[in-house]
Write an enzyme that holds these catalytic residues in place. Structure first.
Site, PDB file in Angstrom:
ATOM      1  N   GLU A   1      12.344  -7.850   0.098  1.00  0.00           N
ATOM      2  CA  GLU A   1      11.320  -7.330  -0.815  1.00  0.00           C
ATOM      3  C   GLU A   1      11.111  -5.845  -0.571  1.00  0.00           C
ATOM      4  O   GLU A   1      11.069  -5.416   0.573  1.00  0.00           O
ATOM      5  CB  GLU A   1      10.030  -8.108  -0.503  1.00  0.00           C
ATOM      6  CG  GLU A   1       9.052  -8.082  -1.608  1.00  0.00           C
ATOM      7  CD  GLU A   1       9.750  -8.347  -2.913  1.00  0.00           C
ATOM      8  OE1 GLU A   1       9.911  -7.365  -3.664  1.00  0.00           O
ATOM      9  OE2 GLU A   1      10.146  -9.491  -3.177  1.00  0.00           O
TER      10      GLU A   1
ATOM     11  N   CYS B   1       4.306  -2.331   7.618  1.00  0.00           N
ATOM     12  CA  CYS B   1       5.734  -2.411   7.309  1.00  0.00           C
ATOM     13  C   CYS B   1       6.520  -1.330   8.027  1.00  0.00           C
ATOM     14  O   CYS B   1       7.322  -1.619   8.910  1.00  0.00           O
ATOM     15  CB  CYS B   1       5.938  -2.322   5.809  1.00  0.00           C
ATOM     16  SG  CYS B   1       5.098  -3.661   4.947  1.00  0.00           S
TER      17      CYS B   1
ATOM     18  N   PHE C   1       8.413  10.838  -0.286  1.00  0.00           N
ATOM     19  CA  PHE C   1       8.238  10.556   1.151  1.00  0.00           C
ATOM     20  C   PHE C   1       8.484  11.771   2.028  1.00  0.00           C
ATOM     21  O   PHE C   1       9.009  11.679   3.134  1.00  0.00           O
ATOM     22  CB  PHE C   1       9.083   9.342   1.585  1.00  0.00           C
ATOM     23  CG  PHE C   1       8.342   8.058   1.309  1.00  0.00           C
ATOM     24  CD1 PHE C   1       8.077   7.683  -0.002  1.00  0.00           C
ATOM     25  CD2 PHE C   1       7.852   7.266   2.332  1.00  0.00           C
ATOM     26  CE1 PHE C   1       7.347   6.546  -0.293  1.00  0.00           C
ATOM     27  CE2 PHE C   1       7.119   6.126   2.060  1.00  0.00           C
ATOM     28  CZ  PHE C   1       6.871   5.769   0.746  1.00  0.00           C
TER      29      PHE C   1
HETATM   30  C1  UGA Z   1       6.693   0.111   2.554  1.00  0.00           C
HETATM   31  C2  UGA Z   1       7.905   0.482   1.700  1.00  0.00           C
HETATM   32  O1  UGA Z   1       7.644   1.711   1.009  1.00  0.00           O
HETATM   33  C3  UGA Z   1       8.215  -0.628   0.686  1.00  0.00           C
HETATM   34  O2  UGA Z   1       9.388  -0.313  -0.045  1.00  0.00           O
HETATM   35  C4  UGA Z   1       8.421  -1.950   1.451  1.00  0.00           C
HETATM   36  O3  UGA Z   1       8.670  -3.033   0.575  1.00  0.00           O
HETATM   37  C5  UGA Z   1       7.170  -2.251   2.256  1.00  0.00           C
HETATM   38  O4  UGA Z   1       6.928  -1.164   3.169  1.00  0.00           O
HETATM   39  C6  UGA Z   1       7.407  -3.538   3.001  1.00  0.00           C
HETATM   40  O5  UGA Z   1       8.262  -3.567   3.897  1.00  0.00           O
HETATM   41  O6  UGA Z   1       6.831  -4.579   2.644  1.00  0.00           O
HETATM   42  P1  UGA Z   1       4.038   0.149   2.176  1.00  0.00           P
HETATM   43  O7  UGA Z   1       3.899  -0.362   3.564  1.00  0.00           O
HETATM   44  O8  UGA Z   1       3.226  -0.457   1.093  1.00  0.00           O
HETATM   45  O9  UGA Z   1       5.568   0.042   1.684  1.00  0.00           O
HETATM   46  O10 UGA Z   1       3.670   1.683   2.262  1.00  0.00           O
HETATM   47  P2  UGA Z   1       4.360   3.072   1.865  1.00  0.00           P
HETATM   48  O11 UGA Z   1       4.029   3.442   0.482  1.00  0.00           O
HETATM   49  O12 UGA Z   1       5.783   3.056   2.244  1.00  0.00           O
HETATM   50  O13 UGA Z   1       3.562   4.061   2.844  1.00  0.00           O
HETATM   51  C7  UGA Z   1       3.632   3.889   4.258  1.00  0.00           C
HETATM   52  C8  UGA Z   1       2.854   4.941   4.982  1.00  0.00           C
HETATM   53  O14 UGA Z   1       3.503   6.186   4.893  1.00  0.00           O
HETATM   54  C9  UGA Z   1       1.433   5.175   4.468  1.00  0.00           C
HETATM   55  O15 UGA Z   1       0.569   5.248   5.590  1.00  0.00           O
HETATM   56  C10 UGA Z   1       1.496   6.503   3.757  1.00  0.00           C
HETATM   57  O16 UGA Z   1       0.283   7.199   3.802  1.00  0.00           O
HETATM   58  C11 UGA Z   1       2.572   7.212   4.563  1.00  0.00           C
HETATM   59  N1  UGA Z   1       3.299   8.257   3.811  1.00  0.00           N
HETATM   60  C12 UGA Z   1       4.029   7.929   2.713  1.00  0.00           C
HETATM   61  C13 UGA Z   1       3.275   9.567   4.270  1.00  0.00           C
HETATM   62  O17 UGA Z   1       2.631   9.885   5.289  1.00  0.00           O
HETATM   63  N2  UGA Z   1       3.978  10.524   3.597  1.00  0.00           N
HETATM   64  C14 UGA Z   1       4.723  10.219   2.494  1.00  0.00           C
HETATM   65  O18 UGA Z   1       5.363  11.140   1.936  1.00  0.00           O
HETATM   66  C15 UGA Z   1       4.735   8.901   2.044  1.00  0.00           C
END
Ligand code: UGA
Length: 458
Positions: free
Chosen positions: A152, A279, A268
């Site tokens: 997923e 995750c 990202f």
């Molecule tokens: C992540 C992946 O993006 C999904 O594709 C995956 O399905 C999911 O894990 C999973 O394994 O189930 P998610 O945990 O919902 O999704 O969160 P993200 O949107 O990836 O963000 C993760 C963290 O990175 C957040 O704390 C966000 O604030 C941080 N982030 C994100 C940054 O610090 N900088 C960025 O540029 C992007």
């Protein structure tokens, strides 16, 4: 098709609801009977935009039902999705005990052939173990199993939209029949029948996703490799931010231009407090551990993890540098969830920030549009308020720890007038430095030093 979904956590609930919306008959189960009772009563235990609408429709139309009886779910379906949790153990490995016990339950309860699909995030080679467990514990001659992996890629906060408009659907299979069944399961999505976002009209159709067929081991690796790479990108941007602070560049200008190269991509690369959630941090740990057991030192990922852990230290250094003594200082916290549009606080950087502030004797008041209820489970005695202006009232500093749109749109002039000292430390580079300065704030963020050309925050 008749599908069983085992595990009604984040992945199971979203997948089960969306598969029902895609036209399948779904029966979902969980070993937590109280969660099933909540769902049967029409309540959703997590906050996820649009999920309520999808769930309400498919339950009303009888396409999705919940049962606490796992055996019933298995016996009544042809395809079983395993969506149980794989939390980290003390060593960083994924705890596969839930997968193991579900495998034994499926084996015991099955009377007819089934396709068993691992959707939970699992380390490579879990598929082999799963197949073995299903064979060993089968009790009925009619029970024959094929195993597949279908990782997923949903993001919390946009999971429903991501389910209907994925950029790829990855299926790890061992035979043509399983591939064909998975193609049928995802046919409505592959045909682009859903518009974007799901329940809002007048949106253009989303592009057709790639259907990627691999071996089971490759599919398992793809999931860990994807999440780990996202973590790498974020840590890279964060080190760039630190460099900018020392050399006078602006990290937003740098990452924007770097990301315009399609070989790199602009997503990202947002610098700040780093990545949290259940995750990225846990999958990177599990991937490092998996590599170690294969005799490979994934030093690259260890460094990404180290950089990420350091983000909270750097934020607190900024706060301390400005406030000098922390004891007795009143600190307002905007945002607790690990990112906006979710109530999930698991491994949220904000939780660690609050813990450390309290340990230093600061007086903390926090707000979050969705995550306060969950935060009460971690910090029952913390002062909370649904009103961000109240959080700012009398504060010596205000910390932005989650970039909710509601916070961006605050009347910052009013916020300033509420504060005892107009100090804002923006852990998410959410606000514009020039505007904050013009409003009279002492403003700090990551990688956007004052002498660099001020660029609007995206
Ligand atoms: C992540 C992946 O993006 C999904 O594709 C995956 O399905 C999911 O894990 C999973 O394994 O189930 P998610 O945990 O919902 O999704 O969160 P993200 O949107 O990836 O963000 C993760 C963290 O990175 C957040 O704390 C966000 O604030 C941080 N982030 C994100 C940054 O610090 N900088 C960025 O540029 C992007």
């Amino acid at each position: 098709m008749k599908l069983a979904v085992i595990g009604c956590g984040y992945v199971g609930l979203v997948s089960g609801s969306c598969l029902a919306e895609a036209g399948h008959e779904v029966i979902a189960t969980d070993n937590d009977a109280s969660k099933i009772a909540t769902l049967q009563a029409g309540k959703i235990p997590i906050y996820e935009p649009s999920l309520d609408k999808v769930l309400e429709t498919v339950v009303r139309e009888g396409r999705l039902r919940f049962t606490a009886n796992g055996g019933e779910a298995v016996r009544e379906s042809d395809v079983v999705f395993i969506c149980v949790g794989t939390p980290p153990t003390d060593t960083g490995d994924a705890d596969l005990s839930a997968i193991d016990s579900v495998a034994r339950m499926i084996a015991r309860e099955s009377r007819t052939p089934k396709l068993v699909i691992e959707k939970s995030t699992v380390p490579a080679q879990t598929g082999d173990q799963l197949k073995r467990a299903l064979q060993v514990y089968a009790t009925n001659a009619g029970a024959k199993f094929r195993v597949a992996s279908n990782p997923e890629f949903l993001r919390e906060g946009t999971a429903v939209e991501d389910f209907f408009h994925p950029d790829r659907i990855v299926v790890g299979v061992e035979d043509k029949e399983s591939e064909q069944e998975l193609r049928e399961i995802y046919a409505p999505i592959l045909q682009g029948r859903f518009r974007c976002p799901v329940h809002l009209p007048n949106c253009p159709p989303a592009p057709t996703p790639d259907f990627v067929v691999t071996t089971i081991a490759s599919a398992e690796l793809i999931k860990h490799a994807s999440n780990s790479f996202l973590g790498l990108k974020i840590s890279y941007a964060n080190v760039l931010a630190d460099l900018c602070e020392h050399l006078g560049g602006n990290v937003e200008e740098v990452t924007r231009a770097v990301g315009l190269d399609p070989r790199i991509g602009g997503q990202f690369l947002k610098a700040g407090l780093g990545f949290g959630g259940f995750c990225l941090p846990k999958d990177i740990q599990a991937f490092i551990s998996l590599a170690e057991r294969a005799g490979i030192d994934f030093g690259l990922l260890k460094e990404a993890e180290r950089v990420n852990r350091q983000r909270v230290d750097l934020l607190l250094d900024k706060v301390k540098k400005a406030l000098w003594v922390m004891k007795g200082k009143q600190i307002g916290v905007l945002g607790i969830a690990f990112k906006p549009n979710t109530d999930d606080i698991r491994l949220a950087p904000a939780i660690e920030v609050i813990r450390r502030l309290l340990a230093e004797g600061a007086v903390v008041r926090a707000t979050d549009p969705e995550a306060m209820e969950r935060a009460r489970g971690v910090f029952p005695d913390l002062a909370y308020s649904a009103d961000p202006y109240e959080v700012a009232r009398g504060a010596d500093a205000l910390l932005v720890l989650t970039e909710w749109e509601q916070f961006r749109r605050l009347d910052w002039k009013r916020v300033r007038s509420e504060m005892a000292r107009p100090l804002v430390v923006d852990g998410r580079n959410m606000l514009r430095p020039a505007e904050m300065k013009a409003l009279g704030f002492e403003y700090m963020s990551f990688g956007r030093p004052e002498k660099a050309v001020a660029t609007p925050a995206s």
